[in-house]
Design a protein around this motif. Structure first.
Motif, PDB file in Angstrom:
ATOM      1  N   THR A  24      21.132  40.855  58.177  1.00 36.24           N
ATOM      2  CA  THR A  24      21.923  39.623  58.170  1.00 36.24           C
ATOM      3  C   THR A  24      21.031  38.405  58.015  1.00 36.24           C
ATOM      4  OG1 THR A  24      23.756  40.558  59.458  1.00 36.24           O
ATOM      5  CG2 THR A  24      23.456  38.173  59.569  1.00 36.24           C
ATOM      6  N   ARG A  46      28.637  35.300  60.855  1.00 33.79           N
ATOM      7  CA  ARG A  46      29.842  35.971  61.332  1.00 33.79           C
ATOM      8  C   ARG A  46      30.324  37.005  60.306  1.00 33.79           C
ATOM      9  NH1 ARG A  46      34.023  34.269  64.853  1.00 33.79           N
ATOM     10  NH2 ARG A  46      33.101  32.191  64.946  1.00 33.79           N
ATOM     11  N   GLU A  47      30.389  36.592  59.036  1.00 36.23           N
ATOM     12  CA  GLU A  47      30.899  37.470  57.981  1.00 36.23           C
ATOM     13  C   GLU A  47      29.986  38.680  57.742  1.00 36.23           C
ATOM     14  OE1 GLU A  47      31.127  34.836  54.672  1.00 36.23           O
ATOM     15  OE2 GLU A  47      32.652  33.560  55.624  1.00 36.23           O
ATOM     16  N   THR A  49      27.623  39.970  59.712  1.00 40.48           N
ATOM     17  CA  THR A  49      27.560  40.849  60.881  1.00 40.48           C
ATOM     18  C   THR A  49      28.752  41.803  60.884  1.00 40.48           C
ATOM     19  OG1 THR A  49      26.380  39.162  62.159  1.00 40.48           O
ATOM     20  CG2 THR A  49      27.469  40.922  63.396  1.00 40.48           C
ATOM     21  N   ALA A  50      29.919  41.287  60.593  1.00 42.55           N
ATOM     22  CA  ALA A  50      31.120  42.138  60.540  1.00 42.55           C
ATOM     23  C   ALA A  50      31.014  43.166  59.422  1.00 42.55           C
ATOM     24  CB  ALA A  50      32.358  41.272  60.356  1.00 42.55           C
ATOM     25  N   ARG A  51      30.491  42.765  58.265  1.00 36.65           N
ATOM     26  CA  ARG A  51      30.328  43.711  57.154  1.00 36.65           C
ATOM     27  C   ARG A  51      29.444  44.888  57.533  1.00 36.65           C
ATOM     28  NH1 ARG A  51      30.513  39.197  53.446  1.00 36.65           N
ATOM     29  NH2 ARG A  51      28.281  38.830  53.708  1.00 36.65           N
ATOM     30  N   THR A  55      28.903  43.051  65.920  1.00 38.60           N
ATOM     31  CA  THR A  55      29.466  41.817  66.460  1.00 38.60           C
ATOM     32  C   THR A  55      28.305  40.888  66.819  1.00 38.60           C
ATOM     33  OG1 THR A  55      29.548  42.736  68.705  1.00 38.60           O
ATOM     34  CG2 THR A  55      31.555  42.896  67.357  1.00 38.60           C
ATOM     35  N   THR A  67      27.962  31.927  66.585  1.00 40.76           N
ATOM     36  CA  THR A  67      27.466  33.279  66.341  1.00 40.76           C
ATOM     37  C   THR A  67      25.956  33.312  66.128  1.00 40.76           C
ATOM     38  OG1 THR A  67      27.747  33.117  63.941  1.00 40.76           O
ATOM     39  CG2 THR A  67      29.638  33.885  65.222  1.00 40.76           C
ATOM     40  N   THR A  99      22.513  40.925  66.846  1.00 43.26           N
ATOM     41  CA  THR A  99      23.643  41.770  66.487  1.00 43.26           C
ATOM     42  C   THR A  99      23.823  42.871  67.521  1.00 43.26           C
ATOM     43  OG1 THR A  99      23.314  41.368  64.133  1.00 43.26           O
ATOM     44  CG2 THR A  99      24.566  43.336  64.733  1.00 43.26           C
TER      45      THR A  99
END
Length: 269
Positions: A24, A46-47, A49-51, A55, A67, A99
């Motif tokens: 990330t 945020r984006e 990390t989710a991919r 979290t 975040t 993360t």
């Protein structure tokens, strides 16, 4: 509470979390350019990390509202992203990503140069990276915690910089912050003895000027007292019998070596 030791599948999960955080950070680094806001960085972290299935560990930690920490120029650490704070040519900015993936945490940061920066800015960024790396280089089973701090402090002061003393590295694993505390200054042969299986962060905060700091009214943002530039680099590491393993390697690079900084545009020739 003692210092946890990790082995087996726990270490593999820590590797995965560290790789996610480092990935990330590298992805966001490629998007840094003059004109973006630090809130843009917050959304990108945020984006991404989710991919990666994780979290953001920092979001909500003791009430932290974002975040990621974005610490620009004279901000030492814990800078809060804002839509009205925009990067300009000549800035330096630390992006600190943590993360949580499958119950384990990986923590890493780097300071980036935006466009063409001053010689002073380039110097403090380079010294901060080398301070982190010299700290990592002395880690091994049987070493003392003071060995890490002494190596970092000696290098920083030799280069005319100073080390922030109020903050240090920390243990990490199933929680983002755990024992032990990792000072980035000190004396060799002092402090606790490192043991194989410990997982730590090494993250020296290096000031171009004096080491004194102060906190802003938001209760988070820490700045240099004298207004001088500050830079930081961070890895999560696993202590081993042979030395250590960097759990947050920069993608595509040797585990302990990555570019000292990234620029968002080519340097002037």
């Amino acid at each position: 509470m003692g210092t946890p030791l990790f082995k087996g599948t726990e270490v593999e999960r820590l590797r995965r979390a560290g790789e996610a955080a480092a990935g990330t950070l590298a992805w966001v680094a490629g998007k840094l350019t003059p004109g973006i806001s630090t809130e843009d960085i917050n959304q990108w972290v945020r984006e991404d990390t989710a991919r990666r299935g994780g979290t953001p560990s920092q979001l909500g930690y003791h009430g932290f509202p974002a975040t990621v920490c974005t610490s620009r120029n004279n901000v030492v650490c814990h800078g809060v992203p804002r839509p009205d704070e925009r990067l300009a040519p000549g800035d330096i900015i630390n992006v600190d990503v943590t993360t949580c993936l499958n119950g384990y945490h990986g923590d890493t940061s780097a300071t980036f140069c935006i466009g063409d920066v001053s010689a002073d800015a380039r110097h403090v960024v380079d010294v901060a990276r080398r301070c982190r790396d010299v700290g990592v280089s002395v880690v091994r089973h049987g070493a003392r915690m003071g060995d890490i701090g002494a190596a970092i402090q000696e290098l920083a002061e030799k280069e005319g910089c100073s080390i922030v003393r109020e903050f240090g590295g920390h243990g990490i694993g199933r929680s983002m912050h755990a024992p032990p505390h990792v000072p980035h200054f000190g004396s060799r042969g002092t402090g606790i003895t490192l043991r194989s299986g410990m997982v730590l962060t090494i993250e020296p905060m290096v000031n171009l000027g004096r080491p004194e700091i102060r906190m802003l009214a938001d209760g988070w943002t820490v700045v240099t007292e004298d207004g001088s530039l500050s830079a930081q680099f961070e890895h999560t590491i696993l202590v081993t019998r042979e030395g250590c393993e960097v759990l947050t390697p920069y993608p595509g690079a040797h585990p302990v070596v990555e570019p000292p900084f990234l620029t968002s545009q080519p340097e002037a020739r």
